[in-house]
Design a protein around this motif. Structure first.
Motif, PDB file in Angstrom:
ATOM      1  N   TRP A  85       0.897  -1.264   0.045  1.00 49.08           N
ATOM      2  CA  TRP A  85       0.068   0.128  -0.019  1.00 49.08           C
ATOM      3  C   TRP A  85       0.914   1.210  -0.107  1.00 49.08           C
ATOM      4  O   TRP A  85       1.960   1.094   0.595  1.00 49.08           O
ATOM      5  N   PHE A  86       0.444   2.252  -0.588  1.00 47.17           N
ATOM      6  CA  PHE A  86       0.974   3.694  -0.562  1.00 47.17           C
ATOM      7  C   PHE A  86      -0.326   4.536  -0.815  1.00 47.17           C
ATOM      8  O   PHE A  86      -1.321   4.491  -1.189  1.00 47.17           O
ATOM      9  N   PHE A  87      -0.009   5.820   0.077  1.00 45.00           N
ATOM     10  CA  PHE A  87      -1.077   6.865  -0.067  1.00 45.00           C
ATOM     11  C   PHE A  87      -0.308   8.083   0.322  1.00 45.00           C
ATOM     12  O   PHE A  87       0.721   8.278   0.774  1.00 45.00           O
ATOM     13  N   ARG A  88      -1.003   9.364  -0.184  1.00 50.62           N
ATOM     14  CA  ARG A  88      -0.233  10.647  -0.031  1.00 50.62           C
ATOM     15  C   ARG A  88      -1.354  11.290   1.199  1.00 50.62           C
ATOM     16  O   ARG A  88      -2.205  11.790   0.855  1.00 50.62           O
ATOM     17  N   PRO A  89      -0.918  11.300   2.301  1.00 49.92           N
ATOM     18  CA  PRO A  89      -1.653  11.880   3.469  1.00 49.92           C
ATOM     19  C   PRO A  89      -1.659  13.565   3.366  1.00 49.92           C
ATOM     20  O   PRO A  89      -0.425  14.141   2.751  1.00 49.92           O
ATOM     21  N   THR A  90      -2.288  14.153   4.137  1.00 48.81           N
ATOM     22  CA  THR A  90      -2.239  15.564   4.185  1.00 48.81           C
ATOM     23  C   THR A  90      -1.234  16.183   5.175  1.00 48.81           C
ATOM     24  O   THR A  90      -0.926  17.027   5.098  1.00 48.81           O
ATOM     25  N   GLY A  91      -0.959  15.066   6.054  1.00 51.39           N
ATOM     26  CA  GLY A  91       0.189  15.454   7.131  1.00 51.39           C
ATOM     27  C   GLY A  91       1.154  14.183   7.009  1.00 51.39           C
ATOM     28  O   GLY A  91       1.696  13.896   6.078  1.00 51.39           O
ATOM     29  N   ASP A  92       1.482  13.858   8.250  1.00 46.86           N
ATOM     30  CA  ASP A  92       2.256  12.926   8.772  1.00 46.86           C
ATOM     31  C   ASP A  92       1.856  11.436   8.371  1.00 46.86           C
ATOM     32  O   ASP A  92       0.696  11.207   8.198  1.00 46.86           O
ATOM     33  N   CYS A  93       2.615  10.360   8.030  1.00 45.95           N
ATOM     34  CA  CYS A  93       2.236   9.129   7.733  1.00 45.95           C
ATOM     35  C   CYS A  93       1.706   8.554   9.083  1.00 45.95           C
ATOM     36  O   CYS A  93       2.410   8.664   9.934  1.00 45.95           O
ATOM     37  N   PRO A  94       0.596   7.864   9.082  1.00 46.18           N
ATOM     38  CA  PRO A  94       0.261   7.074  10.297  1.00 46.18           C
ATOM     39  C   PRO A  94       1.162   6.015  10.268  1.00 46.18           C
ATOM     40  O   PRO A  94       1.918   5.427   9.239  1.00 46.18           O
ATOM     41  N   ALA A  95       1.130   5.379  11.460  1.00 39.90           N
ATOM     42  CA  ALA A  95       1.923   4.339  12.034  1.00 39.90           C
ATOM     43  C   ALA A  95       1.499   2.992  11.241  1.00 39.90           C
ATOM     44  O   ALA A  95       2.442   2.211  11.005  1.00 39.90           O
ATOM     45  N   GLN A  96       0.185   2.732  10.962  1.00 43.36           N
ATOM     46  CA  GLN A  96      -0.351   1.629  10.183  1.00 43.36           C
ATOM     47  C   GLN A  96      -1.462   1.929   9.121  1.00 43.36           C
ATOM     48  O   GLN A  96      -1.967   3.140   9.317  1.00 43.36           O
ATOM     49  N   TRP A  97      -1.465   1.194   8.113  1.00 38.14           N
ATOM     50  CA  TRP A  97      -2.393   1.294   7.088  1.00 38.14           C
ATOM     51  C   TRP A  97      -2.932  -0.225   7.158  1.00 38.14           C
ATOM     52  O   TRP A  97      -1.987  -0.886   6.595  1.00 38.14           O
ATOM     53  N   TYR A  98      -4.303  -0.317   6.930  1.00 35.64           N
ATOM     54  CA  TYR A  98      -4.773  -1.626   6.675  1.00 35.64           C
ATOM     55  C   TYR A  98      -4.084  -2.484   7.633  1.00 35.64           C
ATOM     56  O   TYR A  98      -3.924  -3.676   7.481  1.00 35.64           O
TER      57      TYR A  98
END
Length: 122
Positions: A85-98
């Motif tokens: 997975w990859f995505f472009r957040p509006t801020g910091d990267c979250p520690a986890q995704w899915y």
């Protein structure tokens, strides 16, 4: 790769390619039974968002084809080496995704890789 990450430069596009190849190779989590690049790109839900925009359907340039060959032939780039997975957040990267850990950020995109236990094939 270009339609998803052209603004991230050559390396960013290669990392997006890593994610795509990993989804096809992995046969795990959200990507079970995905056996081709075409299935991965158009998977619903979960495929590449760029398929919904006309830019995606432009003819591939020679440099785009070279990039694609590189990742299909096995070149890997951290932090996308094992990412699904990859995505472009509006801020910091979250520690986890899915429920999978963040493996790093490159420019605007955050990358997330499954654990070895969840997806040993990658």
């Amino acid at each position: 790769m270009r339609a998803e990450a052209e603004g991230e430069g050559d390396l960013g596009m290669l990392m997006v390619g890593n994610v795509g190849v990993n989804r096809v190779r992995g046969d795990c989590l959200d990507f079970q039974n995905i056996r081709s690049i075409q299935q991965m790109v158009f998977q619903q839900p979960g495929g590449f968002e760029a398929t919904q925009k006309g830019y995606f359907y432009q003819r591939a340039r020679e440099q785009d084809l070279r990039r694609a060959r590189r990742v299909i032939n096995g070149e890997r780039f951290h932090p996308a080496t094992r990412s699904l997975w990859f995505f472009r957040p509006t801020g910091d990267c979250p520690a986890q995704w899915y429920n999978q850990p963040n493996t790093g950020r490159y420019k605007s995109h955050c990358f997330f890789s499954p654990t070895e236990e969840n997806c040993p094939q990658i």
